[in-house]
Write a protein that holds these residues in place. Sequence first.
Motif, PDB file in Angstrom:
ATOM      1  N   ARG A 137       1.222  -0.775  -0.008  1.00  0.00           N
ATOM      2  CA  ARG A 137      -0.149   0.031  -0.468  1.00  0.00           C
ATOM      3  C   ARG A 137       0.648   1.725   0.046  1.00  0.00           C
ATOM      4  N   TYR A 138       2.683   1.196  -0.208  1.00  0.00           N
ATOM      5  CA  TYR A 138       3.444   2.216   0.600  1.00  0.00           C
ATOM      6  C   TYR A 138       3.392   2.836  -1.207  1.00  0.00           C
ATOM      7  N   ASN A 139       2.994   1.184  -2.075  1.00  0.00           N
ATOM      8  CA  ASN A 139       3.279   1.973  -3.521  1.00  0.00           C
ATOM      9  C   ASN A 139       2.925   2.963  -4.006  1.00  0.00           C
ATOM     10  N   THR A 140       3.216   4.412  -4.545  1.00  0.00           N
ATOM     11  CA  THR A 140       2.252   5.021  -4.240  1.00  0.00           C
ATOM     12  C   THR A 140       2.872   5.346  -6.214  1.00  0.00           C
ATOM     13  N   TYR A 141       3.350   3.871  -7.006  1.00  0.00           N
ATOM     14  CA  TYR A 141       3.525   4.017  -8.742  1.00  0.00           C
ATOM     15  C   TYR A 141       2.380   2.679  -8.603  1.00  0.00           C
ATOM     16  N   LYS A 142       1.549   2.201  -7.679  1.00  0.00           N
ATOM     17  CA  LYS A 142       0.413   1.131  -8.351  1.00  0.00           C
ATOM     18  C   LYS A 142      -1.131   1.643  -7.822  1.00  0.00           C
ATOM     19  N   TYR A 143      -1.024   2.389  -6.347  1.00  0.00           N
ATOM     20  CA  TYR A 143      -1.699   2.830  -5.053  1.00  0.00           C
ATOM     21  C   TYR A 143      -2.137   4.718  -5.603  1.00  0.00           C
ATOM     22  N   GLY A 145      -3.624   8.049  -4.097  1.00  0.00           N
ATOM     23  CA  GLY A 145      -3.962   8.816  -3.088  1.00  0.00           C
ATOM     24  C   GLY A 145      -2.530   8.672  -2.394  1.00  0.00           C
ATOM     25  N   LEU A 146      -2.253   8.783  -1.139  1.00  0.00           N
ATOM     26  CA  LEU A 146      -1.965   8.767   0.276  1.00  0.00           C
ATOM     27  C   LEU A 146      -1.295   6.804   0.294  1.00  0.00           C
ATOM     28  N   PRO A 147      -0.523   6.584   1.352  1.00  0.00           N
ATOM     29  CA  PRO A 147      -0.136   5.493   1.497  1.00  0.00           C
ATOM     30  C   PRO A 147      -1.271   5.556   3.262  1.00  0.00           C
ATOM     31  N   PRO A 148      -1.448   4.982   3.522  1.00  0.00           N
ATOM     32  CA  PRO A 148      -1.938   4.405   5.405  1.00  0.00           C
ATOM     33  C   PRO A 148      -1.564   5.342   6.063  1.00  0.00           C
ATOM     34  N   GLY A 149       0.044   5.406   6.274  1.00  0.00           N
ATOM     35  CA  GLY A 149       1.211   5.767   7.552  1.00  0.00           C
ATOM     36  C   GLY A 149       2.337   6.321   7.067  1.00  0.00           C
ATOM     37  N   PRO A 150       2.802   7.410   7.644  1.00  0.00           N
ATOM     38  CA  PRO A 150       3.604   8.616   7.410  1.00  0.00           C
ATOM     39  C   PRO A 150       5.015   7.359   6.880  1.00  0.00           C
ATOM     40  N   ILE A 151       6.062   7.769   6.441  1.00  0.00           N
ATOM     41  CA  ILE A 151       6.756   7.099   5.874  1.00  0.00           C
ATOM     42  C   ILE A 151       8.749   7.509   6.668  1.00  0.00           C
ATOM     43  N   ASN A 152       8.106   8.613   7.667  1.00  0.00           N
ATOM     44  CA  ASN A 152       8.963   9.381   8.273  1.00  0.00           C
ATOM     45  C   ASN A 152       8.197   9.830   9.734  1.00  0.00           C
ATOM     46  N   LEU A 153       9.380  10.432  10.543  1.00  0.00           N
ATOM     47  CA  LEU A 153       8.738  11.725  11.313  1.00  0.00           C
ATOM     48  C   LEU A 153       8.888  13.103  10.782  1.00  0.00           C
TER      49      LEU A 153
END
Length: 209
Positions: A137-143, A145-153
């Motif tokens: 779901r963090y693959n923004t090339y495939k999905y 909108g935004l991913p489900p959560g942050p990738i850093n703080l």
Amino acid sequence: SLEVLNLINNPEFVAKYGFNQTTILTLFLPNTYQFNWATTAEEAIKRMAKEYKKFWTAERKTKAKKLNLSQSEVAILASIVQAEQTVHADERPKVAGLYINRLRIGMLLQSDPTLVYGLGDFTIRRVLNKHKDVNSRYNTYKYKGLPPGPINLPNIKSLDAVLNYESHNYLYMCAKEDFTGYHNFAKNYNQHLIYASKYQRELNKRRIY
């Protein structure tokens, strides 16, 4: 640290603060804080919630609403902006504007840092087409909108970069071939390909594969 981890992985505990196990990370704002050595894990999180509420003023909440984003979604987008521009904070509002443009027209974000996060391989120096196949779901090339959560703080500068994004018509960006840490921005794909070609030539020259 283990006690904190156990708490933020507890669905019932994080629900008390209005988060789930993925979005709870958006509660934490990187900054310098003073704690008594005997502070418990629960007290530490309670303090973070206090700082979170202090940050999210009525003005910032209004700006988030105008973007049609929740506070957590602002933080998720800010984490992407921060990952894309780690060197020059002054460019972050411009990067934020680009992603907001994409969100508004339903265009894939296509952010390399989200892809790396989804793969879980932070040794990757150059994202290739083979990496874009990961089913995350963090693959923004495939999905979309935004991913489900942050990738850093994301820090406060990154959060404010989203809330005070630069308004423009750019949809594409590519790191500059001079490796200054800045980006070339483009309004159309053909121009983007020209910039991308220059950058790829430099990557090849420097043997970054």
